[in-house]
Structure formats: structure tokens, C-alpha cells
Design an enzyme around this catalytic site. Structure first.
Site, PDB file in Angstrom:
ATOM      1  N   HIS A 124       1.198  -1.025  -0.150  1.00 16.85           N
ATOM      2  CA  HIS A 124       0.201   0.023  -0.081  1.00 16.85           C
ATOM      3  C   HIS A 124       1.013   1.430   0.120  1.00 16.85           C
ATOM      4  O   HIS A 124       0.453   2.219  -0.332  1.00 16.85           O
ATOM      5  CB  HIS A 124      -1.424   0.077   0.985  1.00 16.85           C
ATOM      6  CG  HIS A 124      -1.803  -1.121   1.237  1.00 16.85           C
ATOM      7  ND1 HIS A 124      -2.736  -1.569   0.523  1.00 16.85           N
ATOM      8  CD2 HIS A 124      -2.526  -1.826   2.225  1.00 16.85           C
ATOM      9  CE1 HIS A 124      -3.947  -2.260   0.692  1.00 16.85           C
ATOM     10  NE2 HIS A 124      -3.310  -2.629   1.690  1.00 16.85           N
ATOM     11  N   ASP A 143      -3.411 -10.791  -1.106  1.00 19.16           N
ATOM     12  CA  ASP A 143      -3.420 -10.046  -0.495  1.00 19.16           C
ATOM     13  C   ASP A 143      -5.360  -9.581  -0.210  1.00 19.16           C
ATOM     14  O   ASP A 143      -5.678  -9.710  -1.830  1.00 19.16           O
ATOM     15  CB  ASP A 143      -2.615  -8.814  -0.041  1.00 19.16           C
ATOM     16  CG  ASP A 143      -3.161  -8.313   1.177  1.00 19.16           C
ATOM     17  OD1 ASP A 143      -2.410  -8.820   2.586  1.00 19.16           O
ATOM     18  OD2 ASP A 143      -4.265  -7.781   1.741  1.00 19.16           O
ATOM     19  N   HIS A 202      -6.445  -6.961   0.079  1.00 16.27           N
ATOM     20  CA  HIS A 202      -6.484  -5.815  -0.222  1.00 16.27           C
ATOM     21  C   HIS A 202      -5.931  -5.451  -1.470  1.00 16.27           C
ATOM     22  O   HIS A 202      -4.868  -6.099  -1.626  1.00 16.27           O
ATOM     23  CB  HIS A 202      -5.790  -4.896   1.124  1.00 16.27           C
ATOM     24  CG  HIS A 202      -6.495  -5.047   2.160  1.00 16.27           C
ATOM     25  ND1 HIS A 202      -5.771  -5.775   3.499  1.00 16.27           N
ATOM     26  CD2 HIS A 202      -7.571  -4.353   3.385  1.00 16.27           C
ATOM     27  CE1 HIS A 202      -7.193  -5.739   4.686  1.00 16.27           C
ATOM     28  NE2 HIS A 202      -8.061  -4.841   4.062  1.00 16.27           N
ATOM     29  N   ASP A 218      -5.081 -12.320   4.491  1.00 19.24           N
ATOM     30  CA  ASP A 218      -6.228 -12.014   5.491  1.00 19.24           C
ATOM     31  C   ASP A 218      -7.486 -12.232   4.514  1.00 19.24           C
ATOM     32  O   ASP A 218      -8.123 -11.833   4.955  1.00 19.24           O
ATOM     33  CB  ASP A 218      -6.026  -9.979   5.848  1.00 19.24           C
ATOM     34  CG  ASP A 218      -5.561  -9.698   3.970  1.00 19.24           C
ATOM     35  OD1 ASP A 218      -5.349  -9.919   2.998  1.00 19.24           O
ATOM     36  OD2 ASP A 218      -4.908  -8.619   4.188  1.00 19.24           O
TER      37      ASP A 218
END
Lengths: 420, 235
Positions: A167, A203, A205, A292
Site C-alpha cells: 500500500h 492479499d 486488499h 487476510d
């Protein structure tokens, strides 16, 4: 001498580790807890999956290497705050008279150069902490070490669990990530070897930082599977984000519905991942292995099981040999159930990379050592017990929707990818 | 956000004494669906620029007298199915003024984007010439308005989606944003939409954090009903 080669002449895999990874400790009670790396490292060792010859110490990234993707002013700021120490929250904007402005004379002053918020720092997600520059530089350096071992042919595969900070942006921290180790490694591989890089991100995200840093670059293909931005941070990662200019077609996004389970995610992955790799013909694969998306993860709404985190590395492993002469760098990433999910998921990842069988049972040594501290019962086996998810009747519609997403990717993005 | 921030300018327009054939060529070669018609600028017929690919835009402030759409122009053409479909003489004789709509719905550069959206929706039209005084200064299409609304929804910087049901009374937006501010979390956008239950509204926010759990807990402790995210555990 090849790193971690097996006696039987199979592929070789390097495991990058330093206790300095654990210094990436954002704050007490912060969900991005480095303890998860220690738990994982100890589980890998307890399973007997780590011969000494496979282990490599990383180096720290240099300022020049960080500057491959980050603004010098941002790196300077992180260094300053790193020395500063205490977390301070500046006042939330000073409202005062300024000249000009669209609607008259009121406005906010520009953030001071020393305002951490101007760099995405000093927030609950990314608090300031002493030594943050050094700690983050270890993480980036370790991904560079992994990339170097693989590109120099000293190992077929290399794993850096202390990585995957996807990120972080050019000029600011975001979503627990200070420096973008993945993007630095991609840019470094581009500069030193001119290799074409396929970045695969599973991931939960969206891998936004990596995507935006290479959005116009047709030599770097970013492929991200994630929970739809309609429901989850960072909100981006729509199919329509396909890259720009010469890079059009080289950002591929596969957003998934909340509660997506193994069957649907793997179906979508099998429809798209081999097709994208085939169309792009990379020289190296870099995979981000955030776990996650597991049903027990407290931050997301996906419903994968541990088996998914065994299946994904198998697919990537196969493609690395099919297209890249084996060249594969894997990094960690998100994963916030640090007791029940992360250690097992990433042990499975390393087992696949190193070509060693994953045991059925979690070793009792490890369970005995950590159970007293764990706030939840530790799973005794690598296979999950039945997990929570959405109501069964919702899955037909959910799978149908995800399948349609995959088909849109195949028809709207895949034809733009060229082999070159 | 104001119309002048999203409008296209300068505007490609035709003069009222252009022939229908000329207007058709402009629309086709420049791929334009809506052509404003401005008062004649007094350029003698024949001296006009005839390469429609390089036709210059109308001078800013030219007086708007009408509008023609590509559909109006096609309606004026003979059917491809009828005999004499290649007879364009009539098209060259008729002027744009004969077929244009004279009663044009327009906006002012200082009108809001919301007002522009309402006019497009209410009149079932695809574009709005932007007029200041009598003069044409720009044009806004439905695509421009949609793009502006997407921007207003705020999905241009990383953030999490948050929906909070609040009583439809003064002060709750302020209280919710104060609680969010206490967590040092920045807000990228706020929408207020009618709630499903009576006497409620739903605040739809984009908040710049990857981990909204503590925020959600604070809001719930303050008595608010958080509709999304749901089911996240705080260790």
C-alpha cells in the site's frame, strides 16, 4: 553453490530471515504485529522445513534503492520522524485567513514540511515510531536480497516473509506500509536485468501502491485478487483500472465479492492467472501472499480456508517453471489473525517453495510453546475445521458474480496484453 | 463543484446559415453528437473553411440561437431504403436554422453540477450549452456530469467504506465526524442518503484507514448503528 538445493536435485529455495524484521512494530496493540513473523518462523523450523543451507541474511535497502520508487523528500521525512521518536498528533489543521482562494478569504494553511500527516504518517494506521526508517529498510532490503538471489541464479525461488508492503505510495505511507518493498524490488529488477515482471497479489486488499507505481509500464504486469473496493480498503482495484498509455492492459484487477470461499476464488484464479501469464510471458514472478482473505481474519470479509493458501503457491510455482525458468520471489503481506491463520498459511507457502511436504499436524513443541500466550485455541492441524461464512444459499449467486468478473477480465483486459 | 470546472471549452458550433449538409459533415468528422448553433458571424458563403476536420471552434461569446443533435441531422437525411437516397441537393439547400431547436435549455458557468444533472434528467436531454450573458462559453454533456459525480463520491484516494445510521435531526453529522476525527482518521467524502427506517438518515463516508474497527466501536459506544463494516472483530 545453489542455496537450499535438495539432495534429489529438485529446485532450490532460499529463506530470507533476520530478527531485525521484528523491529517493524508500529505500536502496541497494532494489528500489523511482527509477532506473527516470529510465530511463523518458529513453526517453519519446528516442522523441520528449514535446512541451514536454505537460510540467507538480508541487507538493508540503501537510500538510492528506496529512491527507485519513493520521493527523496518522503524518505528524508521518514528518517527525521524515525529519529524524533514520540508520536505526536499535530493539531487538525489551523483555520485562518489566507489571501486568494475560490470563495474569499478563509482557508487552511499548507501543511508544514514537518507535519507527518502530509506523508500519511502519525495516523492510527501508520503511527510514528523510533527507528521506523531502519526497520522498514530491513524489509525492503530483504525483498531485494530475495530478488538478487533469484536473478543471479543462486536460487530458483526465494521467500521474504518480512515484505509485501503493497500500500505504500511514492510520497506517502498508507495501510500499515511505510516503504513499498515490492515496488522497489520490481524497479530494481527492471533496472539491473531488464526483466519482465509479473506481480501476483492475493492479499485481501487491493495492491494499489504497486499498481499505481507501474501503471504506465508495459514491462511490469500487476495482477491483484482482492475483496471488492465497494466494501474494503483501499476502495480501488476495479476491472476498469487497466493501466494507462503504453501500460494499458498491464494492470489487471479481479475484485471479489465479500464471503468468497476457496471454490469460487480458485475457480476465478484458474480462469485468469494462467491466461495472463501465458499472454505476458514474464521473466520472473513476484507474488504477494497476504493471508487476510482467510475466513477468520478480523479485517476483511472474505472466507478462504487454509487450503486456499496451499493451493495458490502451487499454481504460482507451476507457472514460474513454465514461463520463468523457475524464477519466483514470494513475500508476505497482510494477515491479522496472527495466531490461528498466519503461521500455518505461510508455513504452507514455504513448504511449497522448498518442495518439502507439509505435515498434517502442527508440531506439539510449537503448540506447547505458544498456547499459553495465545488468546484463542491454536489449531492442531494444518487443515481447517469448518469455518464461518455466508449462508449457504448465497453462494450460487456469489460464484456466478465472481465468474462473470473473471470473464470480463478475460474479454476486456487480456486482449490488451502483448508478449514482446 | 461548478459547471465551469467541468465544461468543455472552446465549443465547436455551427452558424445558423450553414447548410444541413455542412452540419452533418462537422458532426461526422469531429464525432460530435450535439452542435450548438450560433448567430451568423458574417463570413460569406464559400469563403468558409470547408475541411471539417479543422473547423475552428466558435469564438467565445458568440450568441447562441439553437441546437441540433446528430439525430436531428440524420432525421433530415433521405432514408437509405428510399429511391434517391444519394440525392443530397436538398440537404445542401436547407439551412441549419430550418431544423434546429430554438428553445435551448442552458446552464450558467456558475451553476452547480447538481443543477446541471437535474436539468439533464428532467428534460431528458444529453447536453447543456453553457451561456453567460447571451454568449456561448462552453458545453456540458451527460458524460462530463457523470465523471464529476464519480469524483464527488470520493473514490480517488485510499479509504474504507463506512455507513452509519443516524437520527434525522441536527447535530449528528457533526458528532459522527468528531468521533472519527478523534481517531486521527481523515475523511475523503461524505454523502447523506435517506435511511431505510423512518426518521433516520444514513451517512455514507469514505475514511482514510485500513482498520476501521476502533472507529466502529467508538461510534457504537456513542449509540450509533453502524451498517458497514459489519462483523469485524476487535481483538
Amino acid at each position: 553453490m545453489r542455496v537450499g538445493a535438495k539432495q534429489d536435485g529438485g529446485c532450490s529455495a532460499a529463506y530470507i530471515w533476520t530478527p531485525s524484521f521484528l523491529e517493524y512494530k508500529l505500536a502496541p496493540d497494532h494489528p500489523f504485529n511482527p509477532l506473527r513473523l516470529r510465530l511463523t518462523d518458529e513453526l517453519i523450523r519446528a516442522c523441520g522445513l528449514l535446512p541451514q543451507a536454505a537460510e540467507r541474511r538480508p541487507r538493508q535497502a540503501t537510500r538510492e534503492e528506496l529512491a527507485l520508487v519513493h520521493d527523496a523528500a518522503y524518505v528524508d521525512a521518514v528518517e527525521r520522524f524515525s529519529r524524533g521518536g514520540e508520536t505526536r498528533f499535530p493539531e487538525a489543521g489551523r483555520f485562518h485567513r489566507v489571501s486568494g482562494g475560490m470563495h474569499g478569504a478563509w482557508g487552511f494553511e499548507e501543511p508544514e514540511p514537518d507535519d507527518p500527516l502530509a506523508y500519511g504518517l502519525g495516523t492510527e494506521d501508520n503511527p510514528l515510531f523510533p527507528g521506523m526508517h531502519q526497520a522498514a529498510s530491513w524489509w525492503v532490503g530483504a525483498t531485494l536480497t530475495a530478488a538478487e538471489l533469484v536473478m543471479e541464479g543462486k536460487a530458483d525461488h526465494a521467500l521474504n516473509l518480512g515484505g509485501g508492503l503493497h500500500h505504500a505510495h511514492r510520497d506517502r505511507a498508507a495501510g500499515f506500509c511505510i516503504y513499498n518493498d515490492v515496488a522497489v524490488a520490481v524497479a530494481w529488477v527492471r533496472r539491473h536485468y531488464g526483466a519482465r515482471v509479473l506481480y501476483v497479489d492475493t492479499d485481501a486488499h487491493h495492491g494499489d501502491g504497486v499498481q499505481w507505481l507501474f501503471y504506465g509500464d508495459p514491462q511490469v504486469l500487476t495482477l491483484s485478487y482482492h475483496e471488492s473496493g465497494r466494501y474494503l480498503y483501499p476502495g480501488t482495484g476495479r476491472i476498469e483500472e487497466r493501466g494507462d498509455g503504453p501500460g494499458l492492459g498491464y494492470s489487471v484487477n479481479v475484485p471479489l465479492e465479500p464471503f468468497t470461499d476457496d471454490a469460487s476464488w480458485l475457480e476465478v484464479l484458474d480462469l485468469t492467472l494462467p491466461a495472463v501469464a501465458e499472454a505476458f510471458r514474464p521473466d520472473i514472478i513476484i507474488s504477494q501472499n497476504g493471508c487476510d482473505g482467510h475466513a477468520l481474519d478480523p479485517l476483511t470479509h472474505l472466507s478462504a480456508s487454509l487450503d486456499f493458501y496451499r493451493q495458490v503457491p502451487q499454481r504460482v510455482h507451476h507457472l514460474a517453471h513454465q514461463f520463468c525458468g523457475g524464477r519466483w520471489v514470494a513475500v508476505g503481506g497482510g494477515g491479522y489473525d496472527i495466531w490461528q491463520v498466519v503461521p500455518r498459511a505461510w508455513t504452507a507457502l514455504w513448504a511449497e517453495m522448498s518442495g518439502r511436504p507439509l505435515p498434517d499436524e502442527v508440531p506439539s513443541d510449537w503448540l506447547n510453546r505458544w498456547s499459553p500466550q495465545a488468546p484463542v485455541p491454536l489449531p492442531p492441524r494444518f487443515a481447517d475445521e469448518p469455518l464461518p461464512g455466508a449462508a449457504p444459499e448465497r453462494y450460487a449467486a456469489l460464484r456466478d458474480y465472481n465468474r462473470r468478473t473473471a470473464q470480463r477480465v478475460l474479454s476486456e483486459v487480456l486482449p490488451l496484453i502483448r508478449t514482446d | 463543484m461548478l459547471v465551469e470546472e467541468i465544461m468543455s471549452r472552446p465549443v465547436l458550433a455551427v452558424e445558423s446559415e450553414y447548410s444541413v449538409l455542412e452540419a452533418l459533415n462537422v458532426a461526422r468528422f469531429r464525432r460530435i453528437r450535439h452542435l450548438p448553433v450560433v448567430e451568423s458571424l458574417g463570413v460569406a458563403n464559400g469563403a468558409r473553411e470547408h475541411d471539417f476536420r479543422t473547423l475552428p471552434p466558435a469564438p467565445e461569446g458568440a450568441r447562441l440561437v439553437g441546437i441540433v443533435s446528430d439525430r436531428d441531422l440524420r432525421d433530415a437525411c433521405p432514408s437509405v431504403l428510399s429511391a434517391g437516397a444519394t440525392d443530397f441537393a436538398a440537404l445542401a439547400r436547407a439551412s441549419v436554422a430550418d431544423i434546429m431547436h430554438g428553445d435551448v435549455v442552458t446552464v450558467h458557468p456558475h451553476d452547480s453540477v447538481e443543477e446541471a444533472a437535474r436539468l439533464l434528467y428532467q428534460h431528458h436531454i444529453g447536453c447543456l450549452p453553457v451561456v453567460s450573458g447571451q454568449g456561448l462559453v462552453g458545453i456540458v454533456t451527460e458524460t462530463d456530469v457523470l465523471r464529476a459525480i464519480v469524483t464527488l463520491l470520493g473514490v480517488t484516494s485510499p479509504g474504507s467504506h463506512l455507513e452509519v445510521e443516524v437520527p434525522d435531526r441536527p447535530g449528528h453529522l457533526g458528532e459522527v465526524t468528531r468521533l472519527i476525527g478523534q481517531h486521527q482518521v481523515n475523511i475523503a467524502s461524505v454523502l447523506i442518503v435517506p435511511g431505510r427506517r423512518e426518521h433516520t438518515r444514513v451517512l455514507v463516508l469514505r475514511v482514510q484507514t485500513i482498520d476501521p474497527r476502533r472507529l466502529v466501536r467508538s461510534l457504537e459506544e456513542a449509540g450509533y448503528h453502524v451498517l458497514w463494516p459489519s462483523g469485524l472483530k476487535l481483538a
